[in-house]
Structures are given as structure tokens and as C-alpha cells.
Design a protein around this motif. Structure first.
Motif, PDB file in Angstrom:
ATOM      1  N   GLU A 172       0.697  -0.913  -0.207  1.00 50.51           N
ATOM      2  CA  GLU A 172      -0.432  -0.287   0.091  1.00 50.51           C
ATOM      3  C   GLU A 172       0.876   1.347  -0.132  1.00 50.51           C
ATOM      4  O   GLU A 172       0.469   2.596  -0.833  1.00 50.51           O
ATOM      5  N   THR A 174       3.687   1.437  -1.113  1.00 54.50           N
ATOM      6  CA  THR A 174       4.652   1.681  -2.768  1.00 54.50           C
ATOM      7  C   THR A 174       3.515   2.247  -3.433  1.00 54.50           C
ATOM      8  O   THR A 174       4.054   3.104  -4.346  1.00 54.50           O
ATOM      9  N   THR A 175       2.259   1.660  -3.094  1.00 50.68           N
ATOM     10  CA  THR A 175       1.172   2.430  -4.099  1.00 50.68           C
ATOM     11  C   THR A 175       1.009   4.154  -3.371  1.00 50.68           C
ATOM     12  O   THR A 175       1.217   3.997  -4.763  1.00 50.68           O
ATOM     13  N   ASN A 176       1.274   4.589  -3.000  1.00 50.39           N
ATOM     14  CA  ASN A 176       0.403   5.425  -2.080  1.00 50.39           C
ATOM     15  C   ASN A 176       1.795   6.705  -2.770  1.00 50.39           C
ATOM     16  O   ASN A 176       1.541   7.453  -3.043  1.00 50.39           O
ATOM     17  N   LEU A 177       2.922   6.001  -3.724  1.00 53.45           N
ATOM     18  CA  LEU A 177       4.449   6.701  -3.783  1.00 53.45           C
ATOM     19  C   LEU A 177       3.978   6.831  -5.466  1.00 53.45           C
ATOM     20  O   LEU A 177       4.692   7.870  -5.694  1.00 53.45           O
ATOM     21  N   GLY A 178       3.035   5.983  -5.571  1.00 54.04           N
ATOM     22  CA  GLY A 178       2.915   6.656  -6.889  1.00 54.04           C
ATOM     23  C   GLY A 178       2.694   5.330  -7.706  1.00 54.04           C
ATOM     24  O   GLY A 178       3.728   5.172  -9.589  1.00 54.04           O
ATOM     25  N   ALA A 179       3.615   4.455  -7.491  1.00 54.59           N
ATOM     26  CA  ALA A 179       4.587   2.081  -7.943  1.00 54.59           C
ATOM     27  C   ALA A 179       3.069   2.483  -8.960  1.00 54.59           C
ATOM     28  O   ALA A 179       1.857   2.150  -8.684  1.00 54.59           O
ATOM     29  N   GLY A 180       3.069   1.643 -10.023  1.00 46.08           N
ATOM     30  CA  GLY A 180       2.290   0.447 -10.791  1.00 46.08           C
ATOM     31  C   GLY A 180       2.171  -1.079 -10.770  1.00 46.08           C
ATOM     32  O   GLY A 180       2.915  -1.315  -9.211  1.00 46.08           O
ATOM     33  N   HIS A 181       1.279  -1.307 -11.415  1.00 42.64           N
ATOM     34  CA  HIS A 181       1.184  -3.244 -10.861  1.00 42.64           C
ATOM     35  C   HIS A 181       2.974  -3.647 -10.740  1.00 42.64           C
ATOM     36  O   HIS A 181       3.256  -4.451 -10.552  1.00 42.64           O
ATOM     37  N   HIS A 183       6.003  -2.643 -11.045  1.00 43.78           N
ATOM     38  CA  HIS A 183       6.810  -2.146  -9.596  1.00 43.78           C
ATOM     39  C   HIS A 183       6.645  -2.752  -8.591  1.00 43.78           C
ATOM     40  O   HIS A 183       7.380  -3.732  -7.933  1.00 43.78           O
ATOM     41  N   ARG A 187       8.915  -5.819  -8.133  1.00 38.47           N
ATOM     42  CA  ARG A 187      10.196  -5.279  -7.010  1.00 38.47           C
ATOM     43  C   ARG A 187       9.676  -5.739  -5.637  1.00 38.47           C
ATOM     44  O   ARG A 187      10.818  -5.739  -4.838  1.00 38.47           O
ATOM     45  N   HIS A 188       8.558  -5.756  -5.447  1.00 38.91           N
ATOM     46  CA  HIS A 188       8.056  -6.346  -4.449  1.00 38.91           C
ATOM     47  C   HIS A 188       7.244  -7.577  -3.954  1.00 38.91           C
ATOM     48  O   HIS A 188       7.622  -8.530  -2.882  1.00 38.91           O
ATOM     49  N   PRO A 191      10.296 -10.575  -5.459  1.00 41.69           N
ATOM     50  CA  PRO A 191      11.360 -11.467  -4.448  1.00 41.69           C
ATOM     51  C   PRO A 191      11.225 -11.788  -3.631  1.00 41.69           C
ATOM     52  O   PRO A 191      10.982 -12.904  -2.773  1.00 41.69           O
TER      53      PRO A 191
ATOM     54  N   ASP B 113       9.280  -2.745   3.177  1.00 40.40           N
ATOM     55  CA  ASP B 113       9.630  -4.365   2.777  1.00 40.40           C
ATOM     56  C   ASP B 113      10.870  -5.252   2.894  1.00 40.40           C
ATOM     57  O   ASP B 113      11.527  -4.694   3.662  1.00 40.40           O
ATOM     58  N   VAL B 128      10.166   5.690  -7.885  1.00 41.11           N
ATOM     59  CA  VAL B 128       8.763   4.998  -8.485  1.00 41.11           C
ATOM     60  C   VAL B 128       8.685   6.471  -9.052  1.00 41.11           C
ATOM     61  O   VAL B 128       7.856   6.414 -10.353  1.00 41.11           O
TER      62      VAL B 128
END
Lengths: 281, 328
Positions: A172, A174-181, A183, A187-188, A191, B113, B128
Motif C-alpha cells: 500500500e 508503494t502504491t501511495n508513492l505512485g508505483a504501478g502494478h 513495480h 520489486r516487492h 522477490p 519491505d 517510482v
């Protein structure tokens, strides 16, 4: 602080070290077969057939008088290539399908889950046999059959992992940082989901060697004269009372390889746990 | 229907008629049940101020926080950030807007993470946002962020579980500040920390607000904290706004808000008073309540309260209340 290197940590443990050494030996046999093998795998010597193990033929000869040790060394090529290729394809496909199903959900998830559950309810050998019955025998068919037979396992495992991970707060964040699906998945989620899937893949490689041998035993895999451990055991059944070594040595090769893979897989499970690693630092 | 407050220039965020429904269950011969986690909420967040949202767990505070940042899509209603309707923004525009609106999460233990070092976690916002940085710039950025939240640069290469809860929360704050936002949603940022650490985090948030001119939306169930920290207090119950208090000192006039703020423990025995005890049970969130959500438990409830939902009315000074029979 020491870098996180699970393979190195795994090799340092006793069982990891021993199994890694055995696996390296098997891999060396497969890679350098023409240099290591004392004879060619397909030279027949009918007067010398079914010979006892001796100084000239350490593991004896088979029913055509071919050197058994050379055939086992060459056979490592078939077994390892088929098992490793099939499982790699299966793991990559399973990761992709499982991650997409879990992440996007909806009808795609339902379709993937339905197909996977259906194939999951059959034993791998049955799926592989059905597939080979459709596409015909041969090394390529065996690879395809094995990779599809194990696909359900990796897809389910990945899906379950991603389902649990996608609700973590850092997703959540990372989504709020503006990341897309893309990423978030690469990236998360992947891994963090990778560890158990890699270990399952490692352990499945052992099973795949047995499955390849079984299919070879039924004459569905590598076609003669290409040696494969399973096919060698199959031809050994006829000579089991006069020349038992024909069936014993390929069987030992399979057993030792599979046991080593399982032991190394176990060592890897332990070393891959990032918490274990960090506690020791 | 609540009355939408008029948009003023000094409001950074304007929320109008915001509703979010969740449905659960459903299957063969079983109907799907729908609950409104956030029910027709209208609210504005003034620039440079701390707006607090309080309520019991399950009252929709966290859902509201996620709706405001469009981490969840609203069923109906709008959220305007700096005059822009968030729901109308394209993906690319939303990504740019996210630079200005960040969030600090309740659970610092899972907010980073586990495979990321602190350095990597703090550089992720730039990655990002597609902002390339040289190694020197990246180092300067991380150094600055880390010292801004009072962490030691030694921790840069640590993994999250080598840090304490308070340190992790500081990392969470540093990451939220990385892109220089103007608006920060704080979703119970101290709820999972020890009391002594809570105070440190609140002090940090307070000084950062002054230093960087931030606007906060502070979600909490800790009433004394809200009274201490917030310029305005919004009291929520079952997804609805019951009362908006213009200042920490303002006396609540809604029966629920009164009971809630009254339940706060007073350390000075001389100042303790008889606490209003509420009877009854919280209604199921799946139930459709035609009138006031609090009517079943309210000492002053009348037939009208059960029938008709009270609108959010202005009592002057920005003191808003949704009650047919407010307290004197």
C-alpha cells in the motif's frame, strides 16, 4: 555486514556441502561426458555382453556389451537436461500465472485456479503419460510433459504467497508513492514470494528426474541408443538374475542424485530465511 | 444528506458526500450483504492545520484515510485535493499528485519491505516517480531524510527487522517526506508503539509540521492524543460524521462525542467527574439505519432520531453537529 548469500551459507552447512559436492560431480559428468567416459556409449560388443564388473568395465556391460559406466555418465546428460529444463520452464510459468492470478483476481484468477485444481487432482505421472500419448514420445515431449505436470504445484504456491503478500502495508505504501502494478509485482511481491517457490522447484527437480526415469522405463523418453537412466533400468529387468548390475547402477545413480538434490534443497530452505541470516550477524 | 461545506481557499482537501461500500458473503441462494464503511462524509481539511479523526475501531476512520488518498475508490462522493477532483485524474496525473500527498501507516513493522535496506526504502519514492539520481545525490538525499527524522546514518544499510518499532516508524515518516509532500495522512502512527516512543513520534511530527509547513489528517482512537495534537477534531461513528469540533478546547455537544471524549481518563483526581456510561450495543455495520446511527444508544433519542437522519449543521465557528437534540 556480510552480504546475504544463501547459496554460500547452504554450502557451508555439512549436508549442504556434501550434497553440493555430489551434485557438482553429476553435473560435471553431464557436461564433460566425452572426456570422462572410458568408452563411447553406443559401441556394441556382443561377445562381451552382460559382463561382470571388472577392471576394464568398472560397472560391467549391458546386454549389448556396452560399457555401463560410460552409459551412466552420458545418461546424466539426459536426466539432468530434461529435469532441469522442464522444471525451469514450469517454475517461470507457474510464477507468472500464480502472480497474475493472485494480483489481478477476478475471472482470470478463477480460470487459473479451476484449471490448476483440476490438474492438481491427478498424479504427475498420469498427466505426463496423457500428454505424451497425445504428442508422441521423445526427449522434447518428456520435457513438455514434465513441465506441464508440475505447473499446478508452482502456480498454487506462488498464488498463495502473493495473496498473503499483497495485503502487506508496504505494498500500500508503494502504491501511495505512485508505483504501478509492474513495480509492485517485480520489486516487492515476486522477490518476497520467490524463496519457497525456488526451494519447491529444487525439490521438484529430484522428482522430475524420477519421473523422467519412469517415462524412460516405459520407453517414452529418450529413444535408443541415447542412454537414459530409466530406459537403462528398463532394459536391465530382463537380465536381473544374470546381470543385476545393469539395473542396480542406474538405479543408484538416480537415488544418489535425487537424495543430494533433496538434501541441498533442505540446506537452502534454512539459509534462504533472511531472518535466520540476520540473527547471526 | 449532510450539508457540503463551502470550499474555501484555505482548505487543502475538500471531501463531499464520500461513501464507500463493501460487500461480503453471497453465493448459492445467499444474498450479498453490503456495509457502508464510510457513509456520506463531508469534511474539509484546512491548510497548515492538524485535523483529527476519532472514533471506535470499525467506525471507518482508516477507510476514510484510504479514500482521501485514493488508495481505495469511493462508491460515491468526491475528494478534491488542492481543487482537483482525485477520481477524475488519469493514472499519470495521479502519480504526480501522489508526490504531494503521503501517508504514515499504523503498523511500522510491515510498512517496509523486509528485503529492502533502509537506504533502498528511502530511495524508492524517487525510483517510482522516475526521478534519476546520481550516487552522490542519492547519498545526500538519504542523509538528509535520515537526519530529518532523527535517525543515525549508521542505520542506512540495516534491514527493517534490525530496527525497533519507533525507529521503523521514523523510517516510515522519512519515506513519506521524501517527495516533499504538502499533505500527510497519519493513520494511527503511534498505535503500535510504546507510550514513551509515542511521545517522541508525536514531537517529531509536530516539529516537522512547523519546519515543512505540512497539513495533517490525523486518524486516531487515542482521545487524549487527538486533543493534544489536533486543531480540529472530527468524531465518527459507524461511518458517519457525528460532530466536528473547531478546537481542542471546544466542548462536544453531540451525545456520542460527549460520551467518547468523556471516557478519556483524567490523571488529576480532583478534576475527575462522573463518566457517562452508554447502554446498548453498536448496531451491526450491515444494518440499514434510516435515522441517526447513534439513536439506539443515545440517552436523548426520540422517534424523530430513529426515523430521520440528522444533517450536519453548523453551530457557528465551524462547530458542526449531526444531532436532532444537541446537548446544551
Amino acid at each position: 555486514m556480510a552480504a546475504f548469500d544463501p547459496i554460500k551459507t547452504a554450502i557451508r552447512s555439512p549436508r549442504g556441502g556434501v550434497s553440493a559436492a555430489v551434485l557438482l560431480l553429476v553435473m560435471a559428468c553431464a557436461l564433460f561426458a566425452p572426456l570422462i567416459a572410458p568408452y563411447a556409449y553406443d559401441i556394441q560388443n556382443l561377445p562381451g555382453s552382460n559382463a561382470d564388473p571388472s577392471v576394464a568395465h568398472w560397472m560391467g556391460t549391458d546386454e549389448f556389451g556396452r560399457d555401463l559406466m560410460s552409459r551412466i555418465i552420458y545418461g546424466a546428460r539426459t536426466s539432468l537436461t530434461v529435469a532441469v529444463t522442464a522444471i525451469s520452464i514450469s517454475v517461470v510459468a507457474g510464477l507468472t500465472l500464480g502472480a497474475m492470478a493472485a494480483y489481478f483476481g477476478g475471472w482470470f484468477d478463477r480460470a487459473v485456479t479451476a484449471v490448476v485444481d483440476l490438474t492438481w487432482s491427478f498424479p504427475e505421472i498420469l498427466i505426463a503419460l496423457i500428454l505424451i500419448a497425445i504428442i508422441g514420445p521423445g526427449v522434447g515431449s518428456v520435457m513438455v510433459a514434465i513441465s506441464i505436470a508440475y505447473l499446478a504445484q508452482f502456480t498454487r504456491l506462488t498464488r498463495a504467497q502473493i495473496m498473503a503478500l499483497k495485503n502487506e502495508t508496504y505494498v500500500e505504501a508503494t502504491t501511495n508513492l505512485g508505483a504501478g502494478h509492474f513495480h509492485i509485482i517485480f520489486r516487492h511481491l515476486l522477490p518476497n514470494a520467490l524463496t519457497p517457490v525456488i526451494v519447491a522447484g529444487m525439490l521438484a527437480t529430484g522428482d522430475a528426474i524420477i519421473l523422467e526415469a519412469t517415462l524412460g522405463f516405459f520407453g517414452l523418453g529418450a529413444q535408443p541408443p541415447t542412454p537414459s537412466w530409466g530406459a537403462m533400468m528398463s532394459s536391465g529387468t530382463a537380465q536381473i538374475f544374470i546381470a543385476p548390475w545393469i539395473i542396480i547402477f542406474p538405479g543408484l545413480a538416480i537415488a544418489i542424485t535425487v537424495i543430494s538434490i533433496n538434501l541441498f534443497g533442505d540446506a537452502l530452505i534454512e539459509s534462504l530465511d533472511i531472518h535466520n541470516h540476520l540473527r547471526s550477524v | 444528506m449532510g450539508i457540503a461545506p463551502a470550499t474555501k481557499d484555505d482548505d487543502l482537501v475538500t471531501i463531499t458526500g464520500l461513501t464507500r461500500e463493501f460487500s461480503s458473503g453471497g453465493g448459492f441462494l445467499r444474498p450479498r450483504r453490503t456495509m457502508r464503511a464510510v457513509n456520506d462524509v463531508s469534511l474539509d481539511v484546512p491548510r497548515g492545520k492538524v485535523t483529527g479523526v476519532v472514533g471506535e475501531s470499525g467506525c471507518g476512520k482508516s477507510t476514510l484515510a484510504r479514500l482521501v488518498l485514493r488508495l481505495l475508490e469511493a462508491t460515491t462522493g468526491t475528494v478534491e485535493f488542492d481543487g482537483k477532483d482525485l477520481a477524475a485524474q488519469s493514472q499519470g496525473e495521479m502519480r504526480k499528485l501522489r508526490r504531494q500527498m503521503q501517508m504514515v501507516f499504523q503498523d511500522p513493522y510491515s510498512a517496509i519491505d523486509p528485503r529492502y535496506t533502509i537506504r533502498r526504502a528511502l530511495l524508492e519514492p524517487f525510483q517510482v516517480q522516475g526521478e534519476a539520481q546520481t550516487a552522490a545525490e542519492a547519498k545526500a538525499t538519504v542523509d538528509e531524510l535520515i537526519s530529518m527524522v532523527g535517525l543515525s546514518p549508521r542505520m542506512m544499510e540495516s534491514f527493517p527487522h534490525q530496527l525497533s518499532g519507533g525507529q521503523k516508524q521514523r523510517v516510515g515518516i522519512a519515506r513519506a517526506l521524501a517527495l516533499r509532500p504538502t499533505f500527510l495522512v497519519l493513520d494511527e502512527p503511534t498505535a503500535s508503539l510504546d507510550v514513551s516512543i509515542q511521545a517522541q513520534i508525536i514531537d517529531l511530527l509536530e516539529s516537522l509540521k512547523e519546519e515543512l509547513g505540512l497539513t495533517y489528517l490525523f486518524i486516531s482512537h487515542d482521545l487524549s492524543l487527538v486533543r493534544y495534537f489536533c486543531d480540529r477534531v472530527v468524531v465518527m461513528y459507524l461511518g458517519r460524521v457525528m460532530e466536528i469540533l473547531p478546537g481542542a478546547e471546544a466542548r462536544p455537544r453531540h451525545h456520542y462525542a460527549h460520551a467518547l471524549l468523556d471516557s478519556n481518563f483524567e490523571p488529576d483526581p480532583a478534576r475527575r467527574k462522573v463518566v457517562t456510561m452508554l447502554g446498548g450495543e453498536i448496531p451491526s455495520p450491515f444494518a440499514t439505519i434510516p435515522g441517526c446511527a447513534f439513536a439506539a444508544r443515545c440517552p436523548a433519542a426520540s422517534e424523530l432520531c430513529k426515523r430521520e437522519r440528522p444533517p450536519l449543521a453548523d453551530l457557528g465557528n465551524g462547530h458542526m453537529i449531526a444531532c436532532h437534540h444537541p446537548m446544551d
